[in-house]
Design a protein around this motif. Structure first.
Motif, PDB file in Angstrom:
ATOM      1  N   ALA A  98       0.817  -1.214   0.000  1.00 41.75           N
ATOM      2  CA  ALA A  98       0.000   0.000   0.000  1.00 41.75           C
ATOM      3  C   ALA A  98       0.852   1.267   0.000  1.00 41.75           C
ATOM      4  CB  ALA A  98      -0.915  -0.007   1.222  1.00 41.75           C
ATOM      5  N   ARG A  99       0.469   2.195  -0.862  1.00 42.68           N
ATOM      6  CA  ARG A  99       1.102   3.505  -0.928  1.00 42.68           C
ATOM      7  C   ARG A  99       0.055   4.546  -1.275  1.00 42.68           C
ATOM      8  NH1 ARG A  99       6.893   3.259  -4.191  1.00 42.68           N
ATOM      9  NH2 ARG A  99       7.838   1.557  -3.006  1.00 42.68           N
ATOM     10  N   TYR A 100       0.364   5.763  -0.947  1.00 45.17           N
ATOM     11  CA  TYR A 100      -0.419   6.862  -1.480  1.00 45.17           C
ATOM     12  C   TYR A 100       0.507   8.046  -1.705  1.00 45.17           C
ATOM     13  CZ  TYR A 100      -0.787   9.429   3.032  1.00 45.17           C
ATOM     14  OH  TYR A 100      -0.522  10.138   4.193  1.00 45.17           O
ATOM     15  N   HIS A 101       0.037   9.002  -2.468  1.00 45.45           N
ATOM     16  CA  HIS A 101       0.845  10.172  -2.815  1.00 45.45           C
ATOM     17  C   HIS A 101       0.303  11.425  -2.141  1.00 45.45           C
ATOM     18  CE1 HIS A 101       2.258   8.294  -6.903  1.00 45.45           C
ATOM     19  NE2 HIS A 101       2.852   7.764  -5.862  1.00 45.45           N
ATOM     20  N   ILE A 102       1.215  12.251  -1.692  1.00 46.78           N
ATOM     21  CA  ILE A 102       0.876  13.620  -1.296  1.00 46.78           C
ATOM     22  C   ILE A 102       1.486  14.542  -2.350  1.00 46.78           C
ATOM     23  CG2 ILE A 102       1.166  15.449   0.404  1.00 46.78           C
ATOM     24  CD1 ILE A 102       1.230  13.321   2.564  1.00 46.78           C
TER      25      ILE A 102
END
Length: 318
Positions: free
Chosen positions: A273-277
């Motif tokens: 799991a990853r997300y971007h800011i």
């Protein structure tokens, strides 16, 4: 005619904007599913969930995601589809409750994914439960009409729906000529106003960037629209891996960024799991994007800082 309404938050003059991008939550327990609801393509998805997916997509990871997003405190959150597994009404109810934990409809924009339209279902039983998160400033997408348009600070968040039911073992998406025509209109209007145009879509829009059975079928037509009108950034999900590409459309070279599943507990780095800011700062000739990757650590059971980079986004005027 689609009209660009003033930003509800009243801060159109801002020179910075922080957007968090998450995708492919697949948040469902699929407990108590009736046999009659599986007498279609959903049966294959249910078997896949029981054999594999339920061991990968973890509520614990999503809890950690909520904590990390609360600490990051972005101006807005974009969710690019696949909140459900089989598009069942009960899954939509579960996802609606999770969206309430994530933030208010004014601060969270959702576009649908192919798992949310696994088979043809009643809008009233499904997407109506997310209506405030789907709607643009003119409320059109709340009734299933896309693109949605939300103006937040200096940004125009343009939400497309590539989600449609498909045959078994196929996860293609399409936009259709009517939606593409409205999309071109929105790009032209928001570009004329000098807004930072961020396109939200579930399927990767670059031909050949994903397998044939998972592709956006009218990606070439999408590219033709963007070639005529320009855009500053495209964000997507669907592939369940990190992707960084560039759409060459006419004279425009537009960054295209994809994130993995936000609930994936796999120890495989590309799929965890990853997300971007995304931190946007206006420059003399466009925008500077400072991209911060937040990655889930299975060992620490929390999201931690990943790589950072800067991407220049020249203004793509029509």
């Amino acid at each position: 005619m689609i009209s660009v309404k003033p930003n509800p938050s009243g801060n159109n003059g801002k020179e910075t904007f922080v957007l968090a991008h998450i995708s492919d939550l697949h948040l469902s327990s699929l407990t108590g599913v009736s046999l009659t609801s599986l007498l279609n393509k959903r049966l294959l998805g249910y078997l896949s969930w029981q054999r594999r997916r339920r061991h990968i997509h973890s509520p614990r990871v999503l809890d950690a995601l909520l904590l990390d997003l609360a600490e990051a405190a972005p101006d807005h959150v974009a969710v690019t589809g696949d909140l459900t597994n089989l598009g069942l009404p009960d899954e939509f109810r579960q996802a609606a409750l999770w969206l309430q934990r994530l933030g208010t409809p004014e601060g969270v924009t959702v576009v649908p994914g192919n798992h949310d339209t696994y088979v043809a279902t009643s809008w009233q039983e499904t997407f109506s439960q997310w209506a405030p998160y789907l709607a643009g400033d003119d409320d059109g997408a709340a009734a299933g009409v896309y693109p949605s348009l939300r103006v937040r600070g200096p940004a125009a968040l343009i939400g497309l729906s590539s989600a449609r039911p498909s045959m078994p073992f196929v996860a293609v998406g399409s936009l259709g000529r009517q939606q593409l025509a409205r999309f071109e209109e929105v790009l032209e209007q928001t570009g004329r106003l000098g807004l930072l145009r961020i396109v939200l879509i579930h399927h990767p829009p670059i031909p050949g960037s994903i397998s044939w059975r998972k592709r956006l079928t009218d990606a070439p037509l999408f590219g033709e629209v963007v070639a005529r009108q320009g855009a500053e950034l495209i964000l997507h999900g669907h592939a369940h891996v990190s992707m960084e590409d560039e759409l060459v459309a006419g004279t425009h070279r537009i960054p295209v960024l994809g994130v993995p599943s936000a609930s994936n507990s796999s120890p495989i780095p590309q799929r965890t799991a990853r997300y971007h800011i995304c931190r946007f700062q206006r420059t003399a000739d466009g925008w500077l994007l400072r991209l911060v990757i937040r990655a889930y650590s299975p060992a620490q059971h929390r999201f931690i800082a990943g790589p950072e980079k800067e991407i220049r986004l020249p203004a793509c005027t029509p």
